[in-house]
Design a protein around this motif. Structure first.
Motif, PDB file in Angstrom:
ATOM      1  N   THR A 265       4.030  22.748  29.841  1.00  0.00           N
ATOM      2  CA  THR A 265       3.860  21.372  30.280  1.00  0.00           C
ATOM      3  C   THR A 265       5.188  20.550  29.424  1.00  0.00           C
ATOM      4  N   PRO A 266       6.393  20.515  29.835  1.00  0.00           N
ATOM      5  CA  PRO A 266       7.299  20.026  29.289  1.00  0.00           C
ATOM      6  C   PRO A 266       7.247  18.346  29.259  1.00  0.00           C
ATOM      7  N   SER A 267       7.561  17.697  28.127  1.00  0.00           N
ATOM      8  CA  SER A 267       7.616  16.256  28.225  1.00  0.00           C
ATOM      9  C   SER A 267       8.527  15.680  29.263  1.00  0.00           C
ATOM     10  N   ASP A 268       9.712  16.338  29.361  1.00  0.00           N
ATOM     11  CA  ASP A 268      10.840  15.936  30.278  1.00  0.00           C
ATOM     12  C   ASP A 268      11.045  17.053  31.285  1.00  0.00           C
ATOM     13  N   GLU A 269      10.125  16.785  32.467  1.00  0.00           N
ATOM     14  CA  GLU A 269      10.142  17.901  33.590  1.00  0.00           C
ATOM     15  C   GLU A 269      11.720  17.984  34.235  1.00  0.00           C
ATOM     16  N   VAL A 270      12.547  17.039  34.325  1.00  0.00           N
ATOM     17  CA  VAL A 270      13.576  17.128  34.829  1.00  0.00           C
ATOM     18  C   VAL A 270      14.592  17.778  34.005  1.00  0.00           C
ATOM     19  N   ARG A 271      14.597  17.638  32.660  1.00  0.00           N
ATOM     20  CA  ARG A 271      15.461  18.267  31.738  1.00  0.00           C
ATOM     21  C   ARG A 271      14.904  19.752  31.812  1.00  0.00           C
ATOM     22  N   ALA A 272      13.654  20.098  31.756  1.00  0.00           N
ATOM     23  CA  ALA A 272      13.424  21.531  31.801  1.00  0.00           C
ATOM     24  C   ALA A 272      13.832  22.069  33.278  1.00  0.00           C
ATOM     25  N   GLU A 273      13.900  21.564  34.203  1.00  0.00           N
ATOM     26  CA  GLU A 273      14.432  22.302  35.400  1.00  0.00           C
ATOM     27  C   GLU A 273      15.944  22.514  35.383  1.00  0.00           C
ATOM     28  N   ILE A 274      16.470  21.556  34.632  1.00  0.00           N
ATOM     29  CA  ILE A 274      17.976  21.534  34.665  1.00  0.00           C
ATOM     30  C   ILE A 274      18.481  22.590  33.737  1.00  0.00           C
ATOM     31  N   LEU A 275      17.565  22.748  32.443  1.00  0.00           N
ATOM     32  CA  LEU A 275      17.937  23.806  31.499  1.00  0.00           C
ATOM     33  C   LEU A 275      17.489  25.081  32.151  1.00  0.00           C
ATOM     34  N   ALA A 276      16.527  25.195  32.955  1.00  0.00           N
ATOM     35  CA  ALA A 276      16.109  26.436  33.676  1.00  0.00           C
ATOM     36  C   ALA A 276      17.218  26.910  34.774  1.00  0.00           C
ATOM     37  N   ASN A 277      17.960  25.988  35.423  1.00  0.00           N
ATOM     38  CA  ASN A 277      19.086  26.406  36.198  1.00  0.00           C
ATOM     39  C   ASN A 277      19.958  27.003  35.249  1.00  0.00           C
ATOM     40  N   ALA A 278      20.378  26.147  34.304  1.00  0.00           N
ATOM     41  CA  ALA A 278      21.649  26.516  33.331  1.00  0.00           C
ATOM     42  C   ALA A 278      21.231  27.866  32.737  1.00  0.00           C
ATOM     43  N   GLU A 279      19.964  28.371  32.263  1.00  0.00           N
ATOM     44  CA  GLU A 279      19.702  29.469  31.823  1.00  0.00           C
ATOM     45  C   GLU A 279      19.991  30.685  32.894  1.00  0.00           C
ATOM     46  N   ALA A 280      19.545  30.418  33.903  1.00  0.00           N
ATOM     47  CA  ALA A 280      19.634  31.347  35.003  1.00  0.00           C
ATOM     48  C   ALA A 280      21.130  31.723  35.323  1.00  0.00           C
ATOM     49  N   HIS A 281      22.110  30.535  35.435  1.00  0.00           N
ATOM     50  CA  HIS A 281      23.108  30.729  35.937  1.00  0.00           C
ATOM     51  C   HIS A 281      23.981  31.455  34.377  1.00  0.00           C
ATOM     52  N   LEU A 282      23.559  31.345  33.275  1.00  0.00           N
ATOM     53  CA  LEU A 282      24.009  31.899  31.831  1.00  0.00           C
ATOM     54  C   LEU A 282      23.483  33.410  32.109  1.00  0.00           C
ATOM     55  N   ALA A 283      22.453  33.529  32.559  1.00  0.00           N
ATOM     56  CA  ALA A 283      21.895  34.939  32.688  1.00  0.00           C
ATOM     57  C   ALA A 283      22.807  35.989  33.550  1.00  0.00           C
ATOM     58  N   MET A 284      23.127  35.189  34.658  1.00  0.00           N
ATOM     59  CA  MET A 284      23.918  35.690  35.634  1.00  0.00           C
ATOM     60  C   MET A 284      25.190  36.222  35.026  1.00  0.00           C
ATOM     61  N   HIS A 285      25.766  35.218  34.336  1.00  0.00           N
ATOM     62  CA  HIS A 285      27.195  35.530  33.420  1.00  0.00           C
ATOM     63  C   HIS A 285      26.953  36.445  32.916  1.00  0.00           C
ATOM     64  N   PHE A 286      25.928  36.925  31.936  1.00  0.00           N
ATOM     65  CA  PHE A 286      25.648  38.008  31.068  1.00  0.00           C
ATOM     66  C   PHE A 286      25.503  39.206  31.919  1.00  0.00           C
ATOM     67  N   ALA A 287      24.676  39.237  32.989  1.00  0.00           N
ATOM     68  CA  ALA A 287      24.228  40.360  33.579  1.00  0.00           C
ATOM     69  C   ALA A 287      25.280  40.833  34.699  1.00  0.00           C
ATOM     70  N   ILE A 288      26.363  39.931  35.228  1.00  0.00           N
ATOM     71  CA  ILE A 288      27.128  40.396  36.348  1.00  0.00           C
ATOM     72  C   ILE A 288      28.021  41.528  36.147  1.00  0.00           C
TER      73      ILE A 288
END
Length: 138
Positions: free
Chosen positions: A50-73
């Motif tokens: 239950t993040p205090s800033d849901e918008v930031r949480a979604e943005i950071l989840a998206n950033a983490e997913a793209h970073l994971a793809m960077h490392f996984a690709i």
């Protein structure tokens, strides 16, 4: 970590035959890198159920997913044969043909994911790009 292997698969339409053991190390690397970029407080909040800033949480989840793809690709896109890295395609006759990717082509895709992740997370970074984001390629 903010995301898990299932969420990464869903976001990028990754085949379910690619096991968690192939994705988890990339997600862990992405998690560490994103935490460095945004700081412990913002990262921990985004990872909370239950993040205090849901918008930031979604943005950071998206950033983490793209970073994971960077490392996984590189690992996901590098099936090796004795002749090099293989990409397969079926011919019109239904026979498999092999096309070999260059390391530069594969690295270019990985770098695109890194740049996109950086642009997604930029609003929440602890320091400015000029002051604290150099060396993000390391």
């Amino acid at each position: 970590m903010i995301i898990d292997a299932d969420e990464l698969r869903e976001r990028f339409d990754i085949d379910s035959e690619i096991t968690d053991t192939r994705l988890d190390p990339a997600i862990a690397s992405a998690s560490r890198r994103l935490r460095e970029w945004v700081g412990d407080e913002a990262y921990d909040d985004a990872a909370d159920d239950t993040p205090s800033d849901e918008v930031r949480a979604e943005i950071l989840a998206n950033a983490e997913a793209h970073l994971a793809m960077h490392f996984a690709i590189l690992g996901l896109n590098t099936p090796l044969s004795v002749k090099g890295i293989v990409a397969t395609a079926a011919s019109a006759e239904g026979k498999e043909m092999r096309k070999y990717l260059t390391p530069a082509d594969t690295m270019a895709v990985a770098e695109q994911y890194l740049e996109f992740a950086r642009s997604i997370a930029m609003s929440y970074t602890v320091e400015t790009i000029d002051g604290g984001m150099e060396g993000v390629y390391a």
